[in-house]
Write a protein that holds these residues in place. Structure first.
Motif, short mmCIF file in Angstrom:
data_model
loop_
_atom_site.label_atom_id
_atom_site.label_comp_id
_atom_site.label_asym_id
_atom_site.label_seq_id
_atom_site.Cartn_x
_atom_site.Cartn_y
_atom_site.Cartn_z
N GLU A 103 -14.27 -1.07 1.78
CA GLU A 103 -13.68 -2.35 2.18
C GLU A 103 -14.23 -3.49 1.35
O GLU A 103 -15.43 -3.53 1.06
CB GLU A 103 -13.96 -2.63 3.66
CG GLU A 103 -13.28 -1.66 4.63
CD GLU A 103 -13.47 -2.09 6.07
OE1 GLU A 103 -14.21 -3.07 6.31
OE2 GLU A 103 -12.88 -1.46 6.95
N GLU A 160 -8.05 1.10 11.31
CA GLU A 160 -8.36 0.44 10.04
C GLU A 160 -8.46 -1.07 10.20
O GLU A 160 -7.72 -1.67 10.99
CB GLU A 160 -7.29 0.77 8.99
CG GLU A 160 -7.42 2.14 8.37
CD GLU A 160 -6.65 2.22 7.07
OE1 GLU A 160 -6.77 1.32 6.22
OE2 GLU A 160 -5.90 3.20 6.91
N ARG A 218 0.83 -1.20 0.00
CA ARG A 218 0.00 0.00 0.00
C ARG A 218 0.87 1.25 0.00
O ARG A 218 1.85 1.35 0.76
CB ARG A 218 -0.90 -0.03 1.23
CG ARG A 218 -1.68 1.25 1.46
CD ARG A 218 -2.76 1.01 2.45
NE ARG A 218 -3.23 2.22 3.09
CZ ARG A 218 -4.34 2.30 3.81
NH1 ARG A 218 -5.08 1.22 3.97
NH2 ARG A 218 -4.71 3.42 4.37
N ARG A 274 0.67 0.28 -4.58
CA ARG A 274 -0.70 0.52 -5.01
C ARG A 274 -1.44 1.32 -3.95
O ARG A 274 -1.32 1.03 -2.75
CB ARG A 274 -1.41 -0.81 -5.28
CG ARG A 274 -2.79 -0.68 -5.91
CD ARG A 274 -3.28 -2.05 -6.33
NE ARG A 274 -2.43 -2.64 -7.36
CZ ARG A 274 -2.18 -3.93 -7.49
NH1 ARG A 274 -2.69 -4.80 -6.64
NH2 ARG A 274 -1.40 -4.37 -8.46
N GLU A 275 -2.20 2.31 -4.36
CA GLU A 275 -2.99 3.08 -3.41
C GLU A 275 -4.28 2.35 -3.10
O GLU A 275 -4.89 1.72 -3.97
CB GLU A 275 -3.31 4.46 -3.97
CG GLU A 275 -4.06 5.36 -3.00
CD GLU A 275 -4.21 6.78 -3.50
OE1 GLU A 275 -4.88 7.58 -2.82
OE2 GLU A 275 -3.66 7.09 -4.58
N SER A 276 -4.68 2.39 -1.83
CA SER A 276 -5.94 1.78 -1.41
C SER A 276 -7.00 2.87 -1.28
O SER A 276 -6.90 3.75 -0.43
CB SER A 276 -5.78 1.06 -0.07
OG SER A 276 -4.99 -0.09 -0.21
N PRO A 277 -8.03 2.82 -2.13
CA PRO A 277 -9.10 3.80 -2.01
C PRO A 277 -9.97 3.51 -0.80
O PRO A 277 -9.80 2.49 -0.12
CB PRO A 277 -9.88 3.62 -3.32
CG PRO A 277 -9.66 2.17 -3.66
CD PRO A 277 -8.26 1.86 -3.20
N GLY A 278 -10.91 4.38 -0.52
CA GLY A 278 -11.83 4.12 0.59
C GLY A 278 -12.72 2.92 0.30
O GLY A 278 -12.82 2.44 -0.82
N GLN A 283 -8.39 -3.83 1.05
CA GLN A 283 -8.32 -3.80 -0.41
C GLN A 283 -7.34 -4.86 -0.92
O GLN A 283 -7.13 -4.99 -2.12
CB GLN A 283 -7.87 -2.41 -0.87
CG GLN A 283 -8.90 -1.32 -0.61
CD GLN A 283 -10.15 -1.48 -1.45
OE1 GLN A 283 -10.10 -2.05 -2.55
NE2 GLN A 283 -11.28 -1.02 -0.95
N ASN A 291 -0.45 4.60 0.30
CA ASN A 291 -0.95 5.68 1.16
C ASN A 291 -0.91 5.28 2.63
O ASN A 291 -0.81 4.10 2.97
CB ASN A 291 -2.37 6.11 0.75
CG ASN A 291 -3.34 4.96 0.57
OD1 ASN A 291 -3.00 3.93 0.00
ND2 ASN A 291 -4.54 5.12 1.08
N ASP A 311 -4.60 -4.74 4.14
CA ASP A 311 -5.80 -3.93 4.36
C ASP A 311 -6.97 -4.58 3.65
O ASP A 311 -6.83 -5.64 3.02
CB ASP A 311 -5.56 -2.47 3.93
CG ASP A 311 -5.34 -2.32 2.42
OD1 ASP A 311 -5.62 -3.25 1.64
OD2 ASP A 311 -4.87 -1.22 2.01
N ASN A 331 -4.04 -5.00 -0.16
CA ASN A 331 -2.67 -4.51 -0.28
C ASN A 331 -1.92 -4.72 1.03
O ASN A 331 -2.50 -4.61 2.12
CB ASN A 331 -2.66 -3.04 -0.66
CG ASN A 331 -3.21 -2.81 -2.06
OD1 ASN A 331 -2.98 -3.61 -2.96
ND2 ASN A 331 -3.94 -1.72 -2.25
#
Length: 247
Positions: free
Chosen positions: A226, A114, A106, A220-224, A170, A108, A168, A172
């Motif tokens: 789940e 979380e 991840r 990789r970015e994890s967007p909002g 997502q 971000n 997380d 990641n």
């Protein structure tokens, strides 16, 4: 330390002839096959690059030979000495033979509270021989003794989880499972039994370790939002490996 306890490798199940995980990869020379009579321990790892597996340093410390069992029940040998960072408790294994697809880290920041997922092989020989998934939260943004290289997490972990990915929702990687609080020692000192206090090396530390050793991790970015824990588990399964250490 008095408060903390690492997750020593669990004793793996016997490698009976023909049993899943016992068969070497095609073309493996006899000398590179696991020895069912060897004194052994086990841990977890995950794929971070082509033929590269990350785990904890304490999982591979003192091992005369190392083997990796992939999600499709192939056993691959580790022909070279791992690269290790004792301070971070991280290690990098070169595992020829395609141990699995690469997991992304991840990019971000991780926030307190979380939801996270662990995936690994706890208590091998006692629990399921397959991987185990647990869920929890990031409880604190520092580890034992305010260790800034670690997260405190509530997801349950046991012996053999060491070196497994912390993900997380997502899918990641946000950390590497490393240790648990020694509940017996804390209870002896305070009279109270701590619940679900475990630790993971931060993903940012793992990424820095990889880059310092010439590996460019996938970011990789994890967007909002789940995904379900089941979906995350299905995603990470092909990339998570069982590690056998023979001494």
């Amino acid at each position: 330390s008095v408060a903390g306890a690492g997750l020593p490798g669990a004793k793996p199940p016997p490698l009976a002839p023909g049993a899943p995980g016992a068969a070497p990869a095609p073309g493996t020379p006899p000398g590179a096959r696991p020895n069912a009579q060897a004194r052994a321990s086990s841990g977890t790892g995950f794929v971070v690059g082509t033929d590269l597996v990350m785990t904890n340093q304490h999982v591979i410390e003192g091992c005369a030979r190392l083997f990796v069992r992939t999600s499709d029940n192939r056993t691959l040998s580790v022909p070279q000495a791992p690269v290790a960072d004792a301070r971070r408790d991280l290690a990098l294994l070169r595992v020829p033979g395609n141990p699995g697809p690469v997991l992304a880290f991840r990019s971000n920041a991780v926030r307190r509270g979380e939801s996270v997922v662990t995936y690994g092989f706890p208590l091998a020989g006692l629990l399921s021989s397959g991987p185990t998934l647990t869920t929890g939260e990031v409880s604190a943004l520092a580890g034992l003794g305010d260790n800034q290289t670690q997260f405190q997490i509530s997801a349950p972990v046991q012996q053999g989880n060491s070196g497994g990915p912390l993900l997380d929702r997502q899918g990641n990687v946000v950390g590497v499972v490393v240790s648990k609080l020694n509940a017996q020692r804390i209870a002896a000192r305070t009279g109270d039994i701590p619940q679900n206090v475990n630790f993971a090396v931060k993903g940012t530390e793992a990424v820095d370790f990889l880059r310092r050793n010439g590996v460019q991790p996938v970011m990789r970015e994890s967007p909002g939002g789940e995904r379900s824990a089941a979906e995350v588990g299905e995603q990470v399964h092909p990339s998570t490996v069982f590690i056998r250490c023979e001494r």
